[in-house]
Design an enzyme around this catalytic site. Structure first.
Site, PDB file in Angstrom:
ATOM      1  N   GLU C  82       0.849  -1.196   0.000  1.00 56.64           N
ATOM      2  CA  GLU C  82       0.000   0.000   0.000  1.00 56.64           C
ATOM      3  C   GLU C  82       0.877   1.237   0.000  1.00 56.64           C
ATOM      4  O   GLU C  82       0.407   2.353   0.110  1.00 56.64           O
ATOM      5  CB  GLU C  82      -0.998  -0.013   1.165  1.00 56.64           C
ATOM      6  CG  GLU C  82      -0.411   0.095   2.547  1.00 56.64           C
ATOM      7  CD  GLU C  82      -0.597   1.469   3.176  1.00 56.64           C
ATOM      8  OE1 GLU C  82       0.416   2.197   3.216  1.00 56.64           O
ATOM      9  OE2 GLU C  82      -1.717   1.796   3.610  1.00 56.64           O
ATOM     10  N   CYS C 114      -3.448  -4.198   3.892  1.00 59.91           N
ATOM     11  CA  CYS C 114      -2.411  -5.101   4.377  1.00 59.91           C
ATOM     12  C   CYS C 114      -2.441  -6.488   3.733  1.00 59.91           C
ATOM     13  O   CYS C 114      -1.633  -7.339   4.060  1.00 59.91           O
ATOM     14  CB  CYS C 114      -2.511  -5.248   5.887  1.00 59.91           C
ATOM     15  SG  CYS C 114      -2.318  -3.688   6.758  1.00 59.91           S
ATOM     16  N   HIS C 236      -2.326 -12.063  10.204  1.00 62.39           N
ATOM     17  CA  HIS C 236      -1.970 -10.649  10.034  1.00 62.39           C
ATOM     18  C   HIS C 236      -1.843 -10.059  11.438  1.00 62.39           C
ATOM     19  O   HIS C 236      -2.567 -10.437  12.357  1.00 62.39           O
ATOM     20  CB  HIS C 236      -3.038  -9.891   9.240  1.00 62.39           C
ATOM     21  CG  HIS C 236      -2.736  -8.428   9.168  1.00 62.39           C
ATOM     22  ND1 HIS C 236      -1.529  -7.955   8.709  1.00 62.39           N
ATOM     23  CD2 HIS C 236      -3.455  -7.333   9.547  1.00 62.39           C
ATOM     24  CE1 HIS C 236      -1.528  -6.627   8.789  1.00 62.39           C
ATOM     25  NE2 HIS C 236      -2.681  -6.232   9.293  1.00 62.39           N
TER      26      HIS C 236
END
Lengths: 387, 129, 351
Positions: C82, C114, C236
């Protein structure tokens, strides 16, 4: 080939000359040289200038300066070899007179460096290095000479005191030169405590940013002997010119100036002398370490002995081998294109006995060494007083 | 002076991948050239990615595009294949740099052409750990 | 269809760090609450000469080295981030050029907050699985920024992980994949804005947990597996707390999730987060170990993978720098002033 003599010189007070343009400075130095020689015309003109485009956005100097010096339509050429542009212009003028093509040639050098800010000047100068493989990495000239300094320190044990002593000596000479940009003495402590620029080099190990011009008049020695009798005859007896890699990292030895060594050998051979026969010299001390390496590469001192020689005072005005009586690039200033021509002027003045309070006694033979970049080009000239 | 596209693009093989040329005599040409010594056979060569510091300096004053990096170290690096390059020595406290120190090449951003121009990449060296 | 999996992997972490205390001191915040509440101690910061591209290149070089694959053998180079350095001009072309993959190579940049890194991995894997290419490279890399003083500033960090996928000499076979995705406005950044906006506590339950747990449960159901079937799990990790909470809710133990949990000392490397966690696991994994990986990207969605480690892992672990040593050693701590300079947070006139 004809012998060539210098019969006139012109220079002015160098410095940050806010009110003078490139053309003004050149016209001033050039007209002074013409007046000094007492001539009413020139056959042609050579101009040494490194980077008028980047410094002042002006190219095509040959015509511009011929016009503003008032010598149109005389042929004129601008030559460039970075900081050796002035020395190269001198060589061109010498060749033209020696060859018989012209009888009266003006050789000038000029650089206007303060029309841009410091960043831009640093950039313009950095183009004398390999832009793609040194400049792109963030190299500057102080940095490249610092790399040489570090290598010299590692190889020979050269000390910071010795390097600093070079600057102290240059300023003590420059203090006696009214044309110098910084005509004042500095102490060893001042040099060693000055601002770090590129470790181990400090500000007072570095030549400054300078506006300035210089010019000389060349004629065949026969004509000089017949028509320019008011001064001792000073003749070019040796000339050498050589190149080397533009990138410092491509050299086998970072502590040696191959181009200077080769140019000097050619000049010594032409003059049929050796380094010990040189009474005094003006050398390219763009950084203090440069003077040390150059005095070694010229054969004045053994490799590694340039530092001790400076420390012992051998290169001082009253030493056995006076170097840079003008103050050198360090104190006199370094308008890059003009430097090589100004070196000639200092040697001529010493030989004429016109060097004022810095006059050397009993000198007959002087040498100039002018180089471009980190030594990618070098010019050596030997001047002798005749009669 | 800003680096524009043509100049940047030409240097990519050398800057990104250290593409060089090696002569049968062992001499390495970096960057590659158009003309080589007569009669000498040459072949493509990739520069060794590790080497040592031959000499170094720490810059406190830098050109505009590099001024954010000061103080930064610049060295002459002798790579393990004998080729020499000028490169920034990064990821180290500059006081710890020594001649002879082993280093390796890393891919880094060398400069940024203002807020609008190119991002310019290439090699730097970092200490071997 | 033939087996396909990871044949080489590599992570690259910058050496600069800033401690939570250094950030909290500037904004008058309570560092202890971040350390305790979010299980976050320090984060990586990219150097002035580092960005998503440079880190992606180094991580990819490590991955190729471990794989014993040349750049020109890659049929695809995909990089998710990103923080692609150019708004328009691919990260992938610079990466592909630097690793020698050009010109016969499919390249694309991915962006999904993400999750972009695991997208790059998934598409590389899928291309090899489909038999379209022999090897594919998937990279997750970011140098993300949180607004000064925002909670995100304590976590947004920098790092990259790269994976070469292939069908020969596999080190971690991909057994199953699964994706779980909805339109969830938990976090976004509009064009021309420096820093992202987020929904505060909305980023937790309806976003991170819904998708992470959804993907994890989905892939385990698909594979007919339960938490005890895995040696390792990596999620994550926007902070230290969320992945631990996710692990606990799913029934995983600390022993299963701690190896891949790097955020407390690395920060949230966004597209690099779960991929870097996976590299830390592969560094120490043994043949036969089964790994569950679940990414999460705001907006929002999760990609899940189940890997089985092969015998070959032992041959390649030491072929390139490992992740934990990069995390734990040779760190340079920055104060906030230097950090602000490095991250371009100081207002200056345009050069």
């Amino acid at each position: 080939m004809r012998d060539v003599a210098i019969v006139g010189v012109g220079i002015h007070k160098w410095g940050e000359l806010w009110n003078m343009s490139l053309r003004d400075m050149f016209a001033l130095a050039g007209s002074r040289a013409i007046e000094d020689a007492g001539i009413d015309h020139i056959d042609s003109m050579y101009i040494g200038c490194m980077s008028s485009g980047l410094f002042t956005a002006q190219e095509h100097l040959a015509s511009l300066l011929a016009d503003y010096l008032g010598v149109l339509p005389a042929p004129a050429a601008r030559v460039e070899s970075a900081c050796a542009s002035g020395g190269l212009a001198f060589r061109m003028g010498w060749m033209e007179v020696a060859s018989g093509l012209s009888d009266i040639v003006l050789v000038g050098g000029v650089e206007k460096m303060t029309d841009v800010n410091g960043d831009e000047a640093t950039f313009a100068l950095s183009t004398a290095a390999d832009t793609e493989y040194e400049g792109y990495q963030g190299a500057t000239f102080p940095a490249l000479y610092a790399l040489m300094a570090r290598a010299h320190i590692d190889k020979y044990g050269t000390t910071l005191e010795q390097m600093s002593q070079v600057a102290v000596k240059s300023h003590s000479n420059g203090a006696l030169n009214p044309d110098a940009q910084y005509p004042f003495p500095v102490t060893l402590e001042q040099v060693m405590k000055s601002t770090l620029v590129a470790e181990p080099l400090r500000l007072l190990h570095c030549s400054p940013i300078t506006d300035g011009a210089a010019a000389v008049i060349l004629v065949p020695a026969d004509i000089a002997k017949a028509k320019f009798k008011k001064r001792p005859l000073v003749v070019v007896t040796g000339a050498g010119h050589a190149t080397d890699t533009i990138a410092l990292h491509s050299r086998k030895d970072l502590t040696w100036m191959n181009s200077t060594e080769i140019a000097a050998k050619k000049a010594y051979q032409m003059a049929n002398i050796g380094p010990k026969d040189i009474d005094f010299a003006e050398v390219h001390d763009c950084f203090s370490i440069a003077e040390i390496i150059v005095t070694e590469s010229l054969g004045f001192f053994e490799a590694g002995q340039g530092g001790p020689a400076a420390e012992k005072g051998i290169t001082a005005r009253d030493g056995a081998k006076p170097i840079n009586t003008s103050g050198g690039l360090k104190s006199k200033g370094h308008p890059v294109g003009a430097t090589g021509v100004a070196q000639i002027i200092e040697v001529v003045r010493q030989l004429w006995g016109e060097a004022g309070t810095r006059q050397l006694n009993n000198v007959r033979r002087g040498l100039t060494q002018n180089m471009g970049g980190t030594g990618g080009s070098a010019l050596v000239h030997i001047l002798e007083k005749r009669g | 002076m800003k680096i524009r596209s043509p100049r940047y693009a030409r240097e990519i093989p050398q800057r990104y991948r250290c593409e060089a040329v090696k002569a049968e005599t062992g001499e390495i040409f970096f960057p590659p050239r158009v003309v080589y010594p007569k009669g000498v056979k040459v072949a493509p060569h990739t520069l060794a990615q590790t080497g040592k510091v031959l000499s170094y300096t720490i810059l406190n004053v830098a050109p505009m595009e590099y001024s954010d990096l000061t103080p930064y170290a610049l060295g002459v690096i002798e790579l393990d294949d004998g080729a020499r390059i000028t490169a920034q020595i990064v990821d180290i406290d500059t006081a710890e740099i020594k001649t002879g120190m082993p280093v390796k090449i890393e891919f880094r951003k060398l400069r940024t052409e203002g807020d609008e121009g190119l991002l310019c990449y290439g090699y730097k060296v970092v200490p071997m750990r | 269809m033939s087996e396909v999996g990871i044949v080489g992997y590599g992570a690259y972490l910058p050496r600069y760090r800033i401690k939570v205390e250094s950030i909290a001191a500037v904004w008058g915040a309570d560092a202890e609450s971040y350390k305790r509440g979010l299980y976050l101690f320090e984060k990586s910061v990219p150097g002035l000469d580092q960005d998503t591209i440079t880190m992606a290149v180094e991580a990819s070089r490590y991955a190729l080295k471990r794989a014993g694959v040349q750049g020109k053998q890659l049929g695809a180079v995909y990089v998710g981030s990103e923080s692609h350095p150019y708004a328009v001009k691919p990260t992938g072309t610079v990466l592909a050029e630097a690793i020698g993959a050009t010109p016969v190579c499919h390249t694309a940049d991915f962006e999904f907050a993400c999750k972009a890194g695991t997208e790059a991995m998934y598409v590389s894997y899928a291309q090899v699985k489909a038999g379209l290419i022999q090897y594919g490279l998937g990279v997750g890399a970011d140098t993300s920024q949180g607004a000064p003083g925002d909670a995100l500033e304590y976590s947004a960090s920098a790092g990259a992980a790269a994976f070469v996928f292939g069908a020969q000499e596999i080190v971690a076979r991909v057994d199953h994949t699964y994706s779980f995705m909805t339109d969830t406005p938990d976090f976004w950044r509009r064009e021309h804005q420096f820093y992202p906006q987020h929904g505060g506590r909305f980023t937790g339950e309806p976003a991170y947990f819904k998708h992470t747990l959804g993907a994890a449960k989905g892939i385990m159901a698909l594979a007919k597996m339960k938490p005890t079937d895995f040696r390792y799990v990596v999620f994550h990790q926007p902070n230290g707390k969320f992945p631990m909470e996710a692990g606990k809710r799913l029934g995983f133990t600390k022993e299963q999730y701690e190896t891949g949990l790097v955020t407390p000392w690395l920060g949230n490397t966004y597209s690099g987060a779960s991929p870097i966690g996976l590299t830390a696991i592969l560094d120490v994994a043994k043949p036969g170990d089964r790994i569950l990986m679940v990414s999460f990207g705001s907006g929002a969605g999760s990609d899940a993978f189940i890997y089985t480690v092969t015998d070959r892992i032992l041959e390649i672990q030491n072929q390139a720098p490992k992740t934990r040593p990069q995390l734990d050693e040779n760190k340079f701590y920055l104060d906030y002033g230097k950090y602000a300079k490095f991250r371009g947070k100081i207002i200056r006139n345009e050069k």
